[in-house]
Design a protein around this motif. Sequence first.
Motif, PDB file in Angstrom:
ATOM      1  N   ALA A 192       0.765  -1.185   0.182  1.00  9.01           N
ATOM      2  CA  ALA A 192      -0.212  -0.091  -0.172  1.00  9.01           C
ATOM      3  C   ALA A 192       0.996   1.168   0.016  1.00  9.01           C
ATOM      4  O   ALA A 192       0.610   2.217  -0.636  1.00  9.01           O
ATOM      5  N   THR A 193       2.087   1.111   0.816  1.00  8.14           N
ATOM      6  CA  THR A 193       3.041   2.481   0.907  1.00  8.14           C
ATOM      7  C   THR A 193       3.576   2.588  -0.410  1.00  8.14           C
ATOM      8  O   THR A 193       3.570   3.699  -0.984  1.00  8.14           O
ATOM      9  N   ARG A 194       3.917   1.551  -1.036  1.00 12.57           N
ATOM     10  CA  ARG A 194       4.626   1.563  -2.334  1.00 12.57           C
ATOM     11  C   ARG A 194       3.642   2.097  -3.537  1.00 12.57           C
ATOM     12  O   ARG A 194       4.131   2.941  -4.254  1.00 12.57           O
ATOM     13  N   SER A 195       2.347   1.619  -3.504  1.00 15.84           N
ATOM     14  CA  SER A 195       1.562   2.009  -4.424  1.00 15.84           C
ATOM     15  C   SER A 195       1.203   3.608  -4.098  1.00 15.84           C
ATOM     16  O   SER A 195       1.176   4.300  -5.054  1.00 15.84           O
ATOM     17  N   SER A 196       1.244   3.889  -2.805  1.00 17.49           N
ATOM     18  CA  SER A 196       0.799   5.308  -2.654  1.00 17.49           C
ATOM     19  C   SER A 196       1.976   6.222  -3.129  1.00 17.49           C
ATOM     20  O   SER A 196       1.910   7.353  -3.780  1.00 17.49           O
ATOM     21  N   LEU A 197       3.090   5.714  -2.945  1.00 21.85           N
ATOM     22  CA  LEU A 197       4.313   6.466  -3.329  1.00 21.85           C
ATOM     23  C   LEU A 197       4.493   6.841  -4.947  1.00 21.85           C
ATOM     24  O   LEU A 197       4.618   7.561  -5.250  1.00 21.85           O
ATOM     25  N   LEU A 198       4.300   5.577  -5.511  1.00 17.73           N
ATOM     26  CA  LEU A 198       4.035   5.712  -7.052  1.00 17.73           C
ATOM     27  C   LEU A 198       2.954   6.366  -7.502  1.00 17.73           C
ATOM     28  O   LEU A 198       3.188   7.343  -8.511  1.00 17.73           O
ATOM     29  N   ALA A 199       1.804   6.430  -6.999  1.00 13.81           N
ATOM     30  CA  ALA A 199       0.694   7.379  -7.389  1.00 13.81           C
ATOM     31  C   ALA A 199       1.183   8.659  -7.048  1.00 13.81           C
ATOM     32  O   ALA A 199       0.751   9.651  -7.982  1.00 13.81           O
ATOM     33  N   ALA A 200       1.941   8.726  -5.910  1.00 15.04           N
ATOM     34  CA  ALA A 200       2.079  10.544  -5.816  1.00 15.04           C
ATOM     35  C   ALA A 200       3.271  10.747  -6.575  1.00 15.04           C
ATOM     36  O   ALA A 200       3.162  11.924  -7.141  1.00 15.04           O
ATOM     37  N   ALA A 201       4.143  10.053  -7.196  1.00 19.03           N
ATOM     38  CA  ALA A 201       5.233  10.403  -8.027  1.00 19.03           C
ATOM     39  C   ALA A 201       4.636  10.565  -9.496  1.00 19.03           C
ATOM     40  O   ALA A 201       5.065  11.488 -10.066  1.00 19.03           O
ATOM     41  N   ARG A 202       3.610   9.636  -9.899  1.00 21.94           N
ATOM     42  CA  ARG A 202       3.072  10.017 -10.885  1.00 21.94           C
ATOM     43  C   ARG A 202       2.536  11.422 -11.012  1.00 21.94           C
ATOM     44  O   ARG A 202       2.850  12.244 -11.937  1.00 21.94           O
ATOM     45  N   ALA A 203       1.587  11.709 -10.119  1.00 20.95           N
ATOM     46  CA  ALA A 203       1.078  13.218 -10.154  1.00 20.95           C
ATOM     47  C   ALA A 203       2.196  14.270 -10.150  1.00 20.95           C
ATOM     48  O   ALA A 203       1.973  15.263 -10.688  1.00 20.95           O
ATOM     49  N   VAL A 204       3.089  14.082  -9.425  1.00 22.76           N
ATOM     50  CA  VAL A 204       4.133  15.271  -9.277  1.00 22.76           C
ATOM     51  C   VAL A 204       4.904  15.489 -10.624  1.00 22.76           C
ATOM     52  O   VAL A 204       5.180  16.306 -10.904  1.00 22.76           O
ATOM     53  N   PHE A 205       5.280  14.073 -11.022  1.00 23.94           N
ATOM     54  CA  PHE A 205       6.247  14.182 -12.508  1.00 23.94           C
ATOM     55  C   PHE A 205       5.344  14.685 -13.511  1.00 23.94           C
ATOM     56  O   PHE A 205       5.692  15.509 -14.266  1.00 23.94           O
ATOM     57  N   VAL A 206       3.844  14.142 -13.682  1.00 28.56           N
ATOM     58  CA  VAL A 206       3.052  14.952 -14.590  1.00 28.56           C
ATOM     59  C   VAL A 206       2.960  16.397 -14.448  1.00 28.56           C
ATOM     60  O   VAL A 206       3.072  17.286 -15.622  1.00 28.56           O
ATOM     61  N   SER A 207       2.720  16.963 -13.203  1.00 23.25           N
ATOM     62  CA  SER A 207       2.469  18.150 -13.068  1.00 23.25           C
ATOM     63  C   SER A 207       3.901  19.294 -12.783  1.00 23.25           C
ATOM     64  O   SER A 207       3.867  20.304 -13.636  1.00 23.25           O
ATOM     65  N   LYS A 208       4.881  18.635 -12.650  1.00 21.68           N
ATOM     66  CA  LYS A 208       6.024  19.366 -12.576  1.00 21.68           C
ATOM     67  C   LYS A 208       7.136  18.983 -13.354  1.00 21.68           C
ATOM     68  O   LYS A 208       8.084  19.722 -13.744  1.00 21.68           O
ATOM     69  N   GLY A 209       7.106  18.051 -14.060  1.00 28.53           N
ATOM     70  CA  GLY A 209       8.293  17.470 -14.905  1.00 28.53           C
ATOM     71  C   GLY A 209       9.294  16.687 -14.005  1.00 28.53           C
ATOM     72  O   GLY A 209       9.457  16.901 -12.778  1.00 28.53           O
ATOM     73  N   PHE A 210      10.133  15.700 -14.553  1.00 32.25           N
ATOM     74  CA  PHE A 210      10.993  15.160 -13.800  1.00 32.25           C
ATOM     75  C   PHE A 210      11.996  15.664 -13.221  1.00 32.25           C
ATOM     76  O   PHE A 210      12.370  15.793 -11.805  1.00 32.25           O
ATOM     77  N   ALA A 211      12.729  16.802 -13.982  1.00 27.40           N
ATOM     78  CA  ALA A 211      13.752  17.453 -13.425  1.00 27.40           C
ATOM     79  C   ALA A 211      13.493  18.400 -12.295  1.00 27.40           C
ATOM     80  O   ALA A 211      14.199  18.623 -11.226  1.00 27.40           O
TER      81      ALA A 211
END
Length: 202
Positions: free
Chosen positions: A19-38
């Motif tokens: 659940a923690t891993r899934s939550s971190l991936l979902a958060a990473a997805r949202a952050v990368f999409v909105s801000k970009g990886f860099a």
Amino acid sequence: MSDVENAVSPPRTSERGAATRSSLLAAARAVFVSKGFAEAGVTDVVARADASVGSLYHHFSGKADLYLTLFEDFQATLTQRTKNAVRAARAAGESDPMRVFISAARAYLDECLEDRELAALFLRGDGPPGFEVVMRDRLRTWAQRNAALFEDETALAVVITGALAAAVSEVVRSGDRVMAEDVLAIIGQIRPATSATGAGNG
């Protein structure tokens, strides 16, 4: 998570860890999409996931690992969907390799359009150092699989794989399903050089 990981994970902590891993991936997805990886930071991810930095580093080696895990998960989904399309086409009696390929290509484009934000993330070139090599290797593997489908017509496989890869970027950018179908119709008309030569000499 692989079968091996499932087998070795402690049963009392596996659900919570997953659940923690899934939550971190979902958060990473949202952050990368909105801000970009860099521009994204580990702190952005853990804040969005309501997790700790320690928990992130327990599951992932860092920001690049999050990005690459999202990419591999997306690729696995694409692969499964295209395999299912190939099986369905063959089960329906289709034997023409190009028509089978087009069925798989349609499934691929559909998945990219349905998860457009994620597809766009990987196509825009803002990834971790070395990601372009990962993309190149993936395209080469894709061409090799297509060559097997076309009985080792390597040149044909390279052309249709390259054409579809270029089209995916534009279709994802525009979100245009009509364009996607037009692209598939055009690619479906491509034939091996030997066929074209034979037709011209006939």
